[in-house]
Design a protein around this motif. Structure first.
Motif, PDB file in Angstrom:
ATOM      1  N   SER A 115       0.877  -1.167   0.000  1.00  0.00           N
ATOM      2  CA  SER A 115       0.000   0.000   0.000  1.00  0.00           C
ATOM      3  C   SER A 115       0.914   1.215   0.000  1.00  0.00           C
ATOM      4  CB  SER A 115      -0.910  -0.005   1.229  1.00  0.00           C
ATOM      5  OG  SER A 115      -1.795  -1.095   1.184  1.00  0.00           O
ATOM      6  N   ALA A 116       1.105   1.772  -1.178  1.00  0.00           N
ATOM      7  CA  ALA A 116       2.129   2.791  -1.370  1.00  0.00           C
ATOM      8  C   ALA A 116       1.917   3.959  -0.413  1.00  0.00           C
ATOM      9  CB  ALA A 116       2.121   3.270  -2.821  1.00  0.00           C
ATOM     10  N   PRO A 117       2.976   4.669  -0.075  1.00  0.00           N
ATOM     11  CA  PRO A 117       2.897   5.686   0.979  1.00  0.00           C
ATOM     12  C   PRO A 117       2.088   6.908   0.588  1.00  0.00           C
ATOM     13  CG  PRO A 117       5.046   5.724  -0.080  1.00  0.00           C
ATOM     14  CD  PRO A 117       4.346   4.513  -0.602  1.00  0.00           C
ATOM     15  N   VAL A 118       1.655   7.601   1.618  1.00  0.00           N
ATOM     16  CA  VAL A 118       1.007   8.900   1.471  1.00  0.00           C
ATOM     17  C   VAL A 118       2.008   9.964   1.892  1.00  0.00           C
ATOM     18  CG1 VAL A 118      -0.860  10.391   2.277  1.00  0.00           C
ATOM     19  CG2 VAL A 118      -1.286   7.966   1.860  1.00  0.00           C
ATOM     20  N   VAL A 119       2.316  10.879   0.991  1.00  0.00           N
ATOM     21  CA  VAL A 119       3.300  11.926   1.247  1.00  0.00           C
ATOM     22  C   VAL A 119       2.562  13.239   1.451  1.00  0.00           C
ATOM     23  CG1 VAL A 119       5.350  13.109   0.395  1.00  0.00           C
ATOM     24  CG2 VAL A 119       4.976  10.703  -0.177  1.00  0.00           C
ATOM     25  N   VAL A 120       2.770  13.856   2.601  1.00  0.00           N
ATOM     26  CA  VAL A 120       2.143  15.128   2.943  1.00  0.00           C
ATOM     27  C   VAL A 120       3.213  16.213   2.899  1.00  0.00           C
ATOM     28  CG1 VAL A 120       0.805  16.393   4.661  1.00  0.00           C
ATOM     29  CG2 VAL A 120       0.476  13.932   4.395  1.00  0.00           C
ATOM     30  N   VAL A 121       2.981  17.241   2.092  1.00  0.00           N
ATOM     31  CA  VAL A 121       3.943  18.340   1.950  1.00  0.00           C
ATOM     32  C   VAL A 121       3.256  19.620   2.419  1.00  0.00           C
ATOM     33  CG1 VAL A 121       5.533  19.544   0.405  1.00  0.00           C
ATOM     34  CG2 VAL A 121       4.939  17.153  -0.029  1.00  0.00           C
ATOM     35  N   PRO A 122       3.448  20.040   3.685  1.00  0.00           N
ATOM     36  CA  PRO A 122       2.834  21.282   4.162  1.00  0.00           C
ATOM     37  C   PRO A 122       3.620  22.503   3.704  1.00  0.00           C
ATOM     38  CG  PRO A 122       4.084  20.256   5.918  1.00  0.00           C
ATOM     39  CD  PRO A 122       4.165  19.322   4.739  1.00  0.00           C
ATOM     40  N   ILE A 123       2.972  23.652   3.773  1.00  0.00           N
ATOM     41  CA  ILE A 123       3.647  24.896   3.397  1.00  0.00           C
ATOM     42  C   ILE A 123       4.824  25.160   4.320  1.00  0.00           C
ATOM     43  CG2 ILE A 123       3.349  27.398   3.256  1.00  0.00           C
ATOM     44  CD1 ILE A 123       0.521  26.969   2.351  1.00  0.00           C
ATOM     45  N   SER A 124       4.644  24.898   5.594  1.00  0.00           N
ATOM     46  CA  SER A 124       5.714  25.058   6.572  1.00  0.00           C
ATOM     47  C   SER A 124       5.450  24.102   7.718  1.00  0.00           C
ATOM     48  CB  SER A 124       5.784  26.512   7.081  1.00  0.00           C
ATOM     49  OG  SER A 124       4.614  26.832   7.811  1.00  0.00           O
ATOM     50  N   ALA A 125       6.369  24.077   8.660  1.00  0.00           N
ATOM     51  CA  ALA A 125       6.217  23.163   9.789  1.00  0.00           C
ATOM     52  C   ALA A 125       5.043  23.533  10.671  1.00  0.00           C
ATOM     53  CB  ALA A 125       7.514  23.152  10.617  1.00  0.00           C
ATOM     54  N   ARG A 126       4.582  24.770  10.601  1.00  0.00           N
ATOM     55  CA  ARG A 126       3.489  25.221  11.456  1.00  0.00           C
ATOM     56  C   ARG A 126       2.199  25.464  10.676  1.00  0.00           C
ATOM     57  NH1 ARG A 126       8.198  27.344  13.480  1.00  0.00           N
ATOM     58  NH2 ARG A 126       8.528  27.077  15.724  1.00  0.00           N
ATOM     59  N   SER A 127       2.166  25.042   9.427  1.00  0.00           N
ATOM     60  CA  SER A 127       0.978  25.270   8.597  1.00  0.00           C
ATOM     61  C   SER A 127       0.141  24.001   8.514  1.00  0.00           C
ATOM     62  CB  SER A 127       1.393  25.710   7.189  1.00  0.00           C
ATOM     63  OG  SER A 127       0.265  25.828   6.351  1.00  0.00           O
ATOM     64  N   ASP A 128      -1.173  24.176   8.485  1.00  0.00           N
ATOM     65  CA  ASP A 128      -2.063  23.027   8.335  1.00  0.00           C
ATOM     66  C   ASP A 128      -2.565  22.889   6.902  1.00  0.00           C
ATOM     67  OD1 ASP A 128      -3.595  25.275   8.312  1.00  0.00           O
ATOM     68  OD2 ASP A 128      -5.049  24.618   9.827  1.00  0.00           O
ATOM     69  N   HIS A 129      -2.054  23.700   5.973  1.00  0.00           N
ATOM     70  CA  HIS A 129      -2.388  23.576   4.560  1.00  0.00           C
ATOM     71  C   HIS A 129      -1.274  22.785   3.870  1.00  0.00           C
ATOM     72  CE1 HIS A 129      -5.800  26.397   4.584  1.00  0.00           C
ATOM     73  NE2 HIS A 129      -5.123  27.021   5.521  1.00  0.00           N
ATOM     74  N   ALA A 130      -1.660  21.776   3.107  1.00  0.00           N
ATOM     75  CA  ALA A 130      -0.647  20.894   2.542  1.00  0.00           C
ATOM     76  C   ALA A 130      -1.148  20.265   1.252  1.00  0.00           C
ATOM     77  CB  ALA A 130      -0.269  19.790   3.545  1.00  0.00           C
ATOM     78  N   VAL A 131      -0.196  19.753   0.496  1.00  0.00           N
ATOM     79  CA  VAL A 131      -0.484  18.908  -0.658  1.00  0.00           C
ATOM     80  C   VAL A 131      -0.306  17.455  -0.234  1.00  0.00           C
ATOM     81  CG1 VAL A 131       0.341  18.167  -2.914  1.00  0.00           C
ATOM     82  CG2 VAL A 131       0.071  20.577  -2.444  1.00  0.00           C
ATOM     83  N   VAL A 132      -1.286  16.643  -0.518  1.00  0.00           N
ATOM     84  CA  VAL A 132      -1.253  15.237  -0.135  1.00  0.00           C
ATOM     85  C   VAL A 132      -1.142  14.399  -1.408  1.00  0.00           C
ATOM     86  CG1 VAL A 132      -2.436  13.368   1.061  1.00  0.00           C
ATOM     87  CG2 VAL A 132      -2.655  15.715   1.890  1.00  0.00           C
ATOM     88  N   VAL A 133      -0.062  13.653  -1.507  1.00  0.00           N
ATOM     89  CA  VAL A 133       0.167  12.775  -2.652  1.00  0.00           C
ATOM     90  C   VAL A 133      -0.020  11.339  -2.180  1.00  0.00           C
ATOM     91  CG1 VAL A 133       1.779  12.064  -4.444  1.00  0.00           C
ATOM     92  CG2 VAL A 133       1.822  14.419  -3.617  1.00  0.00           C
ATOM     93  N   CYS A 134      -1.077  10.719  -2.671  1.00  0.00           N
ATOM     94  CA  CYS A 134      -1.369   9.324  -2.324  1.00  0.00           C
ATOM     95  C   CYS A 134      -0.917   8.437  -3.478  1.00  0.00           C
ATOM     96  CB  CYS A 134      -2.856   9.136  -2.052  1.00  0.00           C
ATOM     97  SG  CYS A 134      -3.308   7.444  -1.613  1.00  0.00           S
ATOM     98  N   LEU A 135       0.062   7.572  -3.218  1.00  0.00           N
ATOM     99  CA  LEU A 135       0.636   6.737  -4.260  1.00  0.00           C
ATOM    100  C   LEU A 135      -0.087   5.414  -4.436  1.00  0.00           C
ATOM    101  CD1 LEU A 135       4.424   7.429  -3.606  1.00  0.00           C
ATOM    102  CD2 LEU A 135       2.898   8.504  -5.248  1.00  0.00           C
ATOM    103  N   GLY A 136      -1.269   5.303  -3.852  1.00  0.00           N
ATOM    104  CA  GLY A 136      -2.148   4.169  -4.158  1.00  0.00           C
ATOM    105  C   GLY A 136      -1.608   2.817  -3.742  1.00  0.00           C
ATOM    106  N   GLN A 137      -1.715   1.848  -4.656  1.00  0.00           N
ATOM    107  CA  GLN A 137      -1.328   0.465  -4.401  1.00  0.00           C
ATOM    108  C   GLN A 137      -0.260   0.041  -5.388  1.00  0.00           C
ATOM    109  OE1 GLN A 137      -2.878  -1.073  -1.864  1.00  0.00           O
ATOM    110  NE2 GLN A 137      -1.968  -3.108  -1.994  1.00  0.00           N
TER     111      GLN A 137
END
Length: 310
Positions: A73-95
């Protein structure tokens, strides 16, 4: 065909959060723990000589046969704007699924008793890859079904086939043949997505940079990189290249690539009265690329059958 080793791996889903500040600190810590440059250079030279000898030996015998059965189950990568931000891009690599098998190529056998021609056929399939702009909160965590999420790239499925010849003496097969098929891709972006991407790049580039200290470049290191070590390595490389090219026929295919992309549809959205409406749609279909690499030449061919802008 018999195998030398079998590997079976089943792994659940992993989640990674990419924070540039943490990455810079980790790199700085790794630099502090490195050994002296002289030891690294000597180890590199020894590894290169050992790798060259190993490659030459592998050409004289059949490659190892390892059977793979991987389901991740390929990983989910979360890239937030900064370490203190709750806005992020979520890349789900599926299966991710990887399986292979060994087959005989017809009834061909070596004239000098080299045994039958055996190929390793590997199938790699990646399904349900998505990219989402989301707001991560303690209540929703990485729940992409939340109302704060906006899907940029819808589910994408791709499959890759790798055929590797385990009989290097047989000239009618490519050493490695790779075929790829990417299913239709649907993406949609709006002004908020573009603004968020610019903000994300700005935040990633700024975060962690002030604390990063670049090591000074001394004259001694510059001299070692362009001194006697560099001049002695160049003639050795030339000798190895000339010897290997004389040993193999010019028409032997070293690598063959054949990739097909069924369709790409990009929709640009316009926000009117807090509602996203299609503003522009670009469709591209029938994209294919073929590349063949031989010892002395490279040939490439690309095709595009349909493009439309609405």
């Amino acid at each position: 065909a018999n195998v030398d080793m079998g590997v079976k791996l089943t792994l659940g889903q992993l989640q990674f959060v990419f924070i540039n500040d943490f990455l810079q600190r980790a790199l700085a810590f790794a630099k502090a723990m490195q050994v002296r440059k002289e030891l690294l250079d000597s180890a590199k030279a020894a590894a290169m000589s050992g790798a060259t000898a190993s490659l030459e030996a592998m050409q004289e015998r059949s490659a190892s046969r390892i059977r793979l059965d991987v389901d991740i189950s390929a990983p989910v990568v979360v890239v937030p704007i900064s370490a203190r931000s709750d806005h992020a891009v979520v890349v789900c690599l599926g299966q991710l699924q990887v399986k292979n098998k060994f087959e005989r190529h017809g009834d061909v056998t070596g004239a000098d008793g080299g045994g039958p021609v055996v190929v390793d056929k590997m199938a790699v399939e990646l399904t349900d890859v998505t990219v989402t702009r989301s707001r991560i909160t303690p209540a929703t965590a990485i729940d992409l079904s939340h109302s704060n999420s906006h899907t940029i790239l819808h589910e994408v499925t791709m499959s890759v086939g790798v055929c590797r010849s385990l009989s290097p003496w047989y000239q009618n097969l490519a050493d490695v043949a790779v075929t790829g098929d990417i299913k239709p891709i649907q993406a949609q972006v709006c002004k908020a997505d573009i603004d968020f991407a610019l903000e994300l790049l700005d935040g990633i580039l700024k975060e962690g940079m002030p604390g990063t200290v670049n090591p000074p470049v001394t004259g001694e290191s510059g001299a070692s990189s362009g001194g006697a070590d560099g001049s002695s390595a160049s003639p050795d490389t030339g000798k190895l290249d000339s010897g290997s090219s004389d040993a193999e026929p010019p028409n032997k295919v070293k690598l063959a690539l054949d990739f097909k992309l069924q369709e790409v549809a990009l929709t640009v959205l316009e926000t009117i009265n807090d509602e996203d409406r299609p503003r522009l749609r670009v469709s591209v279909a029938g994209v294919s690329t073929q590349i063949t690499i031989r010892p002395y030449d490279l040939s490439a061919k690309a095709a595009l059958t349909f493009i439309a802008v609405e």
